[in-house]
Structures are given as structure tokens and as C-alpha cells.
Design a protein around this motif. Structure first.
Motif, short mmCIF file in Angstrom:
data_model
loop_
_atom_site.label_atom_id
_atom_site.label_comp_id
_atom_site.label_asym_id
_atom_site.label_seq_id
_atom_site.Cartn_x
_atom_site.Cartn_y
_atom_site.Cartn_z
N GLU A 157 0.84 -1.19 0.00
CA GLU A 157 0.00 0.00 0.00
C GLU A 157 0.89 1.25 0.00
OE1 GLU A 157 -3.72 1.81 2.67
OE2 GLU A 157 -2.42 0.21 3.44
N ASP A 193 -0.81 -4.97 -0.97
CA ASP A 193 -0.75 -5.45 0.42
C ASP A 193 -0.83 -4.26 1.37
OD1 ASP A 193 -0.42 -8.03 -0.52
OD2 ASP A 193 1.77 -7.88 -0.54
N GLU A 194 -1.59 -4.46 2.50
CA GLU A 194 -1.76 -3.38 3.46
C GLU A 194 -0.44 -3.06 4.15
OE1 GLU A 194 -5.04 -2.17 6.90
OE2 GLU A 194 -4.84 -4.25 6.21
N LEU A 240 -5.54 0.13 -1.47
CA LEU A 240 -6.08 -1.23 -1.48
C LEU A 240 -7.14 -1.36 -2.57
CD1 LEU A 240 -6.40 -1.88 2.38
CD2 LEU A 240 -4.62 -2.69 0.83
#
Length: 788
Positions: A420, A498-499, A470
Motif C-alpha cells: 500500500e 498489500d496493506e 487497497l
């Protein structure tokens, strides 16, 4: 080979020799009086290449008549390509005289035959022969040698032994004979030669020579075949020709058109003059209507004329301009042929716009000037359209169709995974750069979405997602199309996001700052890609005046341009995985208005005795300062007459029932952790003055009593205006005023007294508040007391 009889022109003058006999004692005289001059040219090659030529004489040798013993030089200048070789010969085949010398004058570019000294045997016809691969040029001239008047000494010796013969009377030559003798001689020698031959009619022979010369000039040009009128078609070649005999091969010849001289050498091959023997020709190439007219050849005093008529057929296309269908990137060739050659300018156009010759377009015309060709190189879809040849009023148009090459992906889109806030790139490469591109995300067209960055460089296409969220995860596709091709070419790939979490590496701390000053709250995270949010007292900071939110990589700042009361509070920074907070408070040092300070220091606070004094000092400062009052350096404490009020922005000192002793220096001090402020003032409680001091009798005579005193110790807070003097006789109760003086006078003389009588005086000080208590004197006698 062309024989000399057909390719030569000659000018020959007959040779006559005279020999005269004398008696045995006389020397036999020989005198050659013949003059000859001739020119011939022989062509060896059947065809002479362009740029080359047969030998010819630019400067011709001239006949010479000279005396025995003189020196003579024959000179000639030749031209031709290849360069001719030059030789000198004698007509009778004899070798050149021993006294002869041949050489080339490199300065004047002349070939020279030099004979020195001359003898009677040197008289002959001499030839200058110039030769190269294409032919020979021969110029022959005569050398006439006359006998010298000075006799050789050896010949004189021989004459002595010869028996003199009876000499016959010498007859002068006839006019005809004299003309032949003078024919080859130089004009300057005419008179001398006539005298030698005993011819006396010198003027008559000159007149006869002129008539013969004129007659000879008239016969210099003999026309064998005149010029003929010619009718020709346009673009054909024509030749005007005539045949003539020229007595003088060097005679000037000029060609004219409609009376205007043709400048052959500047015609760029349009006109060419040729000669083959007696045939003289004017060649005109590719005639047009402009060449129609009368052509003239001027030779000496003769002129030959002929007309040229040009028939021009209408210009048209003999073949059509055909439509072209070629595969992309190939070369398309348009070609059309004309019915005849034309000088009219031509233009190729595409979709109505003129084309210029460059790397893309090649335009040419065939050598015969009939075929016009346009080559369109490396054709692209943009080249599709109608192509037109414009030639005067003629136009020919044909379309160009292009078959497209299918698009191929040299490099397809590939799946991408980023964190992210990271940058994601999806890129591919096509086989052609002339394509239209459309981007899709999960089947939705995003080509015009400002969220994405699209890059096109030639065959390369790229999609960039800055600060990926996201929500950016999904399937991305590129759809390629091209003109004149209904097929769509697609390449797809997935983007995974991906966070991202962060932690605080440098947190917030409480801050105190003065009002109006700048302030900064700063948080440093361990990941620059993580964003955060600022809160004030639990509410997100969005439209707070004077506050700016700044992010510099992993550093997050809250900047205050000028801190005010509205900015005080508890601030919190929140991000994924991180949170911290701090308090921002105003810390201003206490400040008293400078104007008030100036007034307090220059003007005392004045109250009348018995009244209440209230002193209020406003100030600014945060947090509230500690307040202390002082009088004459001693801290003021509160009692039943004294009170101190301490507020957030002011302090007040109150004194009730003021007395004169309350006057003095008052100081208030404001002190906090940020600084200190001090105010100084003077409290003045005004009252009537104190009594004067120490009265002294200076004189007590029968006429006056004089006294002196001192000013009061305390003027009551107001300047003493003067003194009042009263008296009463001794033993009396009432007082009477006897005088008044100003404040500067502390003496008084009472002159209305009775001698020997006792008096008592009292003195009071005066100010704005009233009179002081009296200062009384003892009883004083005026002079000597009187006994009872």
C-alpha cells in the motif's frame, strides 16, 4: 575517313616567279615574289565524342616578305581535344633550313618557326601541321625573300674577272606585272618595291589595288545551298543547314532569331553550331512554340534567312494513374505517362495538400520527359488517401489503400504485487507504434481517469499507479486497435496491493509558545509510504485557521503560522499501527501596556487625604503571573485599609482613608516562567501643609518687629503658595492678620507697633488644600518695655 576534298576550304593565290638575265659581269639576280596562303582540315574519326574536337587554328601563321639576311618568325596557336601535336614542313619536301629553329612559346601559347638569317634559298611555302586522334589541320603560308642591296664582298671579287657585257635597257614592268609583284608584299613596302622596279605611277597602282581588293572581298562568300524553311512538331529536333564556299575561313559567322543574336554558348545545349566541310548547320533541340520564328545566318555582308514553324499537339495523359494497394511499411509507386513532353511545372498532392521531395516522397520524371513517377516510402495508415498529379490544366487522381500488419505483443503485461502506497507499473511493448490504446480495470475503461498515469513512447505503453491504495487491486487490460483494422488486440495482468503498517520512531511532546509565534508538532514514522491523520481534542484537523498539514517522506508535521487561543488543546496523530499525542499551550510573558507605563512614570497618582486610592494595572500574559505590590521597597500586605485584587488580566491595589504618610513609590511586579513585567508609580496623598519651622526675631525696635522662619517640613503634597502672618497684643485672645508673603519669602517686618508694647505673632503655610497649623512666637516688645 572524310577526304580532304570534301572537308577542306582553301585560299590559294597564284605564285609567279620572275628571273631576269644580265651580262656576264653582272650577278644573276633571283627574286621570289609569289605569295601563298591555304588552309585544310581532314576528319579522321566518323563520330567525335561530346566535349572533344578536331584541331583548329585560333591564331593562323601569316605570309611574310623579307630581305635577305633578315630574321623572320612564323607563329600559330592551335586548339583541339585531345591536345594536338604541331610540326613544321616545307612545301617542296626539302628539310627545314639549317638556320631554322622551332619551339613553343609557353607565355603566349604559340608554336614558332624562326629562321635567322634569311637566304634566297629559304624562299618557299611553309606548312604548320596540327594533328590529334580526330583529324589534321594544315595551314600553309609563303616566305618571299628579296635580294639585299648590299653585295657580298666575295661576289664583288668574282665580278672583276668577268668581261662586262653590253647591258640592255631595263624596261619597267607593266601595270599587270606590277600588280602581281605587289600582291604578296606588305603595304608599307609598296613604294620601295615600285621604285626598285622603276614603276612611276604609284598612285594609280594603289587605286588599282584597292579595286582588286574590293572585288576580291565580294567574292569571299559563295552560297552553294541556301537555308530552307522548316515545319516541325513540338519536342522534336530540327537542323537548319546551308552550303557555302568561304574564301576566308576566319570570316565571322553569326546566327539570329527574329533579328536577335543567338548566344550559343549560354543556351545550355538548346542551340549547337556544326560545320562539315562546306556545310554549316544550326541544331535546335526539343523545339516548342517559343522557338517559332525567322532564323538568319550572317556571313560577311551576306545574310541567309529561313522560317521555323512548330506544330503543337494538345497535351494529354496517354496512361491512367492507377489505384494502389500496398502492405503497410512498403513503398507505393504511382506512375502516369504524357502524350508529349512539356515544360509546364508539375505538383503531386495528397488529400489536397502539396507534397515536397524528402525522405518520405520521391518524385521523378523520365529522361524522355513523358513519365511522371511518385514513390511513397514506408507507407503508414496516415498516408491513405487520394494522390493527384497536377500538370497545368491536367490532373490525374488515384487512391492509395494500405493493408495493416496485425499487432503483436513483443512483451505482454505481467502480474504485479506492491505494498500500500507503493508505486505499481504495468507495461507492455507492441509490434507497431501506430496503434490506439485503451486501458481497462476489471472491465471498466480508465483511460481518462486522473488516478492513473499513462505513458506512450513509440511501441512502449505503460500504466503507473502512484501511492497504490487497497482499492487499486484488480485486473488491468490494455486494448490495442489500429486504423483500417476491426480486430482488437488485448493483454491483461493482475495488480495485488498489500496493506502497510507503521510505528513511531520519534513522537510528539508538549509545547508552550508565545501568542502569534510559529509552532510545529512533528511525528516520524518508520515507513514513508504510510499516511496519517491529525486530531485536535478528538476532532480531525481540517479547516483550522493558520494550520498546515505537511508530509515529507516519513516525517509528518503540523505547522502553526501564528499560535492563538483557538489553537490551544490536545493534538493526536494517528496512522496504521501508530498513534501519539501532545498538548499545545500558549506561554506569553506578562506584558503591561507601554503607554500606561509611560503615563504612570510621568504622572503620580494623586488623592486627597481621607479619600480612597485605587490603582489598577491591566496586563497580558499566559499562564497568569504571580503578582506582588511594593511601597517604598516593602511588600504590601493586606489589612483593614489595604486590599490587593489579582485577576487574569489585571491587578488592583486599594488604600482607604489615605493619610499623608501613604504617599510614596509604589511598584507592582508580574512574574511567570515565561518572563517578568514591572510597573513603577508614585502615590501622592495631598493635605494642608505642616506648620513653618523655627521662627526667629531678627529685630524688635520701637518702630518694627522683624522675624524669620523656615518652610514647613511637609508641604502637604502640594507646593506652598505663601505664608499668612497674624498677631495679637499680649493678653488678648483674638488674632488679626498683619501680612502675607509668597512662598519664596520667609521674613516679615511688622512696622505698625507701639513702642514698649508686647505682641505675639503666629505664621501659617498656605497651599491648595488649605492652611497649616500656626507656628507661634513668644511675646515680643517693640523697643524697650514700659514699666507700669
Amino acid at each position: 575517313m572524310v577526304t580532304s576534298s570534301s572537308t577542306s576550304s582553301s585560299k590559294v593565290r597564284r605564285i609567279s616567279q620572275t628571273s631576269k638575265g644580265v651580262d656576264e659581269q653582272a650577278v644573276v639576280q633571283r627574286k621570289t615574289s609569289a605569295v601563298m596562303e591555304s588552309y585544310s582540315q581532314v576528319q579522321k574519326s566518323p563520330a567525335i565524342p561530346p566535349g572533344e574536337s578536331m584541331p583548329d587554328f585560333e591564331l593562323k601563321p601569316r605570309p611574310i616578305t623579307a630581305q635577305e639576311g633578315d630574321k623572320v618568325s612564323f607563329k600559330g596557336k592551335v586548339v583541339g581535344d585531345p591536345k594536338p601535336t604541331v610540326t613544321w614542313k616545307r612545301e617542296k619536301g626539302k628539310p627545314l633550313p639549317e638556320a631554322a629553329m622551332t619551339y613553343f612559346d609557353s607565355i603566349n601559347k604559340q608554336h614558332v618557326l624562326k629562321i635567322k638569317p634569311l637566304s634566297l634559298e629559304d624562299a618557299d611555302v611553309y606548312k604548320c601541321v596540327a594533328s590529334n586522334d580526330h583529324g589534321d589541320a594544315v595551314y600553309a603560308v609563303s616566305l618571299v625573300v628579296t635580294e639585299s642591296k648590299s653585295m657580298d664582298f666575295k661576289k664583288m671579287l668574282k665580278k672583276r674577272n668577268v668581261q662586262p657585257l653590253k647591258r640592255e635597257e631595263k624596261k619597267p614592268p607593266t601595270e599587270e606585272e606590277m600588280l602581281k609583284i605587289l600582291e604578296g608584299a606588305d603595304r608599307k613596302d609598296y613604294e620601295r618595291i615600285c621604285a626598285e622596279h622603276g614603276f612611276t605611277d604609284f598612285r594609280g597602282i594603289l587605286k588599282k589595288l584597292k579595286e582588286m581588293k574590293k572585288k576580291e572581298d565580294v567574292e569571299m562568300v559563295k552560297i552553294l545551298k541556301p537555308l530552307q524553311d522548316i515545319t516541325a512538331k513540338a519536342d522534336s529536333n530540327v537542323i537548319f543547314e546551308t552550303m557555302m564556299e568561304l574564301k576566308d575561313p576566319n570570316i565571322k559567322m553569326r546566327w539570329f532569331k527574329d533579328g536577335e543574336l543567338l548566344r550559343i554558348q549560354y543556351s545550355l545545349g538548346k542551340y549547337e553550331v556544326k560545320q562539315l566541310g562546306t556545310k554549316h548547320m544550326l541544331c535546335i533541340t526539343s523545339v516548342s512554340l517559343r522557338d517559332t520564328g525567322t532564323y538568319s545566318l550572317q556571313v560577311g555582308d551576306k545574310a541567309l534567312n529561313a522560317k521555323l514553324s512548330v506544330i503543337d499537339e494538345p497535351l494529354k495523359f496517354s496512361s491512367d494513374l492507377k489505384p494502389m494497394r500496398v502492405t503497410e511499411r512498403q513503398t507505393a509507386v504511382f506512375e502516369v505517362r504524357l502524350s508529349k513532353k512539356t515544360d509546364a511545372p508539375f505538383t503531386w498532392k495528397c488529400k489536397g495538400k502539396d507534397l515536397k521531395r524528402d525522405e518520405k516522397f520521391d518524385m521523378s520524371v523520365s529522361e524522355d520527359g513523358l513519365t511522371y513517377t511518385l514513390r511513397v516510402k514506408d507507407v503508414r495508415p496516415s498516408d491513405t488517401g487520394d494522390y493527384t498529379l497536377c500538370l497545368g490544366d491536367l490532373t490525374a487522381t488515384a487512391p492509395l489503400f494500405i493493408e495493416r500488419i496485425p499487432i503483436k505483443f513483443a512483451c505482454h503485461l505481467k502480474n504485479v504485487r506492491v505494498k500500500e502506497k507503493g508505486k505499481a507499473r504495468l507495461e507492455c511493448e507492441m509490434s507497431s507504434k501506430d496503434v490506439h490504446v485503451k486501458w481497462l480495470k476489471d472491465g471498466r475503461d480508465i483511460t481518462d481517469d486522473p488516478r492513473y498515469i499513462f505513458v506512450r513512447e513509440g511501441k512502449h505503453a505503460e500504466l503507473i499507479v502512484e501511492d497504490s491504495d487497497l482499492a487499486d487491486a484488480g485486473e488491468y487490460s490494455i486494448v490495442c486497435t489500429q486504423d483500417n483494422d476491426a480486430q482488437e488486440y488485448v493483454s491483461s495482468a493482475d495488480l495485488a496491493v498489500d496493506e502497510r503498517f507503521a510505528s513511531v520512531t520519534s513522537g510528539l511532546s508538549d509545547q508552550q509558545c508565545p501568542t502569534g509565534s510559529g509552532a510545529e508538532l512533528c511525528v516520524v514514522l518508520n515507513d514513508e509510504k504510510v499516511d496519517g491523520v491529525w486530531l485536535k481534542d478528538g476532532q480531525e484537523v481540517t479547516e483550522l485557521s493558520g494550520v498546515q498539514v505537511v508530509k515529507q517522506g516519513a516525517v509528518h508535521k503540523l505547522l502553526f503560522s501564528g499560535v492563538g487561543e483557538e489553537h490551544e488543546g490536545r493534538y493526536t496523530f494517528r496512522a496504521k499501527g501508530a498513534e501519539c499525542e501532545a498538548v499545545l499551550a500558549i506561554a506569553d510573558p506578562p506584558v503591561i501596556d507601554p503607554t500606561m507605563l509611560e503615563v504612570l512614570s510621568s504622572q503620580p497618582v494623586t488623592v486627597k487625604a481621607g479619600q480612597t486610592a485605587t490603582i489598577k494595572i491591566p496586563f497580558r500574559g499566559k499562564p497568569a503571573p504571580r503578582i506582588t505590590w511594593y511601597k517604598d521597597g516593602i511588600e504590601v500586605t493586606e489589612d483593614e485599609r489595604t486590599t490587593v485584587e489579582r485577576g487574569a488580566d489585571h491587578t488592583t491595589l486599594t488604600l482607604s482613608h489615605c493619610v499623608r504618610e501613604d504617599s510614596g513609590a509604589i511598584v507592582v511586579k508580574l512574574k511567570s516562567d515565561c518572563g517578568m513585567a514591572v510597573a513603577n508609580l508614585h502615590l501622592n496623598v495631598v493635605d494642608h501643609p505642616k506648620p513653618p519651622q523655627k521662627v526667629e526675631i531678627l529685630e524688635n525696635s520701637a518702630k518694627c518687629i522683624t522675624m524669620k522662619w523656615k518652610a514647613p517640613r511637609d508641604n502637604g503634597g502640594s507646593p506652598v503658595a505663601g505664608f499668612l502672618i497674624e498677631r495679637r497684643p499680649a493678653g488678648k485672645m483674638s488674632w488679626s492678620k498683619v501680612g502675607e508673603v509668597d512662598s519664596r519669602t520667609t521674613t516679615f517686618c511688622s512696622n505698625k507697633v507701639e513702642e514698649g508694647k508686647a505682641y505675639q505673632y503666629r505664621i501659617r503655610a498656605l497651599n491648595t488644600q488649605g492652611m497649616s497649623e500656626p507656628l507661634e512666637t513668644e511675646e515680643v516688645f517693640a523697643g524697650v518695655p514700659i514699666e507700669k
